[in-house]
Design an enzyme around this catalytic site. Structure first.
Site, short mmCIF file in Angstrom:
data_model
loop_
_atom_site.label_atom_id
_atom_site.label_comp_id
_atom_site.label_asym_id
_atom_site.label_seq_id
_atom_site.Cartn_x
_atom_site.Cartn_y
_atom_site.Cartn_z
N LYS A 156 50.29 39.98 37.10
CA LYS A 156 50.02 41.29 37.74
C LYS A 156 49.17 41.10 39.00
CE LYS A 156 46.34 43.24 36.53
NZ LYS A 156 45.00 43.61 36.90
N LYS B 122 39.55 39.59 45.61
CA LYS B 122 40.00 39.20 44.26
C LYS B 122 41.42 38.62 44.31
CE LYS B 122 40.42 38.79 39.88
NZ LYS B 122 39.81 38.92 38.62
#
Ligand code: NAP
Length: 291
Positions: free
Chosen positions: A238, A170
């Site tokens: 983030k 990811k």
């Protein structure tokens, strides 16, 4: 099979609806408990804590914001670790740190609770349509056990490697998104400055080697200078922090990811953190004095 689901945000809520549609019994919990209500109306059972939600579940899914939030709902007081039965499988579908994922899995293993990391790509549209790309780290037997459940939420399910490998994949995804969006923003800025018909530009370059999801789906935001929510700047920032930390652990520099992370930090400081990440075009436009 009983499923528990903790975290009913933009992603979690539609994922639960797809589980219910597929006929699974789902117990839900959300920190802001009012968000449980629409899912209860759709057939879910509400639980007061992550611990209570996990108590009778074969599979416990988490989809919360960031690394400390996953630690909170799994490991802290009234957390999943206190409720889950030995043999239960925890699947974390949030996007968080690969190394913390391995630490959480080790803590769960002490209680004979299994874990997969299964972050997703495909946005809120993918969550609603059940077409997410799910990238998984963990043991093959656990992946096979989870596959029928995951296939109600995603259409591409890839077992990448050991626990944490899904999160690293990811991170790779988010690095590539950073680069393509930034490049699309620069390309659009040149076209705007040159006074071109941008619809024709996108049509021409989108079908060639420069084609990308970002160009097809988000260049119009950049041209119109309007960034309605798709994927929040603050979530992508983030994710880039996660990617940069993972790379740092491996002694690997990622200059472009670091650059875009800083651009996004600037956008957050300017109050744009809840816009779609195509808002990085704001910075490119500002630098070129494009109105
Ligand atoms: P969101 O809409 O902000 O929802 C976050 C959820 O996490 C909310 O239910 C929130 O509860 C809960 N939460 C946060 N901190 C918590 C804590 N400390 N304890 C308990 N619950 C907590 O976020 P989202 O868009 O659904 O994203 C969820 C995850 O999926 C993130 O890791 C994100 O990076 C990832 N993701 C998102 C997208 C996307 O397009 N949105 C795409 C791919 C992956 P409250 O309701 O009480 O705030």
């Amino acid at each position: 099979m009983n499923i528990a689901f903790v975290g009913l945000g933009t992603m979690g809520a539609p994922m639960v609806l797809n589980l219910l549609k597929a006929g699974y019994s789902v117990t839900v919990h959300n920190r802001t408990r009012a968000k449980e209500q629409p899912l209860v109306e759709a057939g879910a059972i509400a639980a007061p804590t992550p611990q209570a939600a996990a108590a009778s579940a074969d599979i416990v899914i988490t989809c919360v914001s960031d690394t400390p939030d996953v630690e909170a709902v799994i490991l802290e007081e009234s957390g999943i670790i206190e409720g889950a039965q030995a043999g239960a499988l925890v699947i974390d579908m949030s996007t968080i740190s690969p190394s913390t994922t391995r630490e959480i899995a080790a803590r769960l293993a002490q209680k004979n609770i299994r874990m997969l990391d299964a972050p997703v790509s495909g946005g809120s549209e993918g969550a609603q349509k059940g077409t997410l790309s799910i990238m998984i780290g963990g043991e093959a037997a656990d992946v096979e056990r989870a596959r029928p459940v995951l296939s109600t939420m995603g259409s591409t399910i890839t077992h990448v490697g050991a626990i944490g490998a899904g999160q690293t994949t990811k991170a790779i995804n988010q690095i590539i998104v950073a680069g393509t969006y930034w490049s699309v923003a620069e390309g659009m800025a040149l076209g705007l400055k040159a006074g071109l018909n941008m619809e024709k530009v996108v049509q021409a370059v989108g079908s060639g080697a420069a084609g990308s999801w970002g160009l097809t789906n988000r260049s119009s935001n950049m041209i119109d200078n309007e960034y309605p929510l798709g994927f929040r700047v603050r979530l992508h920032q983030k994710d880039l922090e996660i990617a940069l930390a993972a790379a740092r652990e491996l002694g690997l520099p990622l200059p472009m990811a670091a650059y875009v992370e800083q651009i996004e930090t600037g956008l957050m400081a300017q109050g744009y953190g809840d816009e779609d990440i195509s808002a990085i075009a704001r910075t490119v436009r500002d630098m070129g004095a494009i109105e």
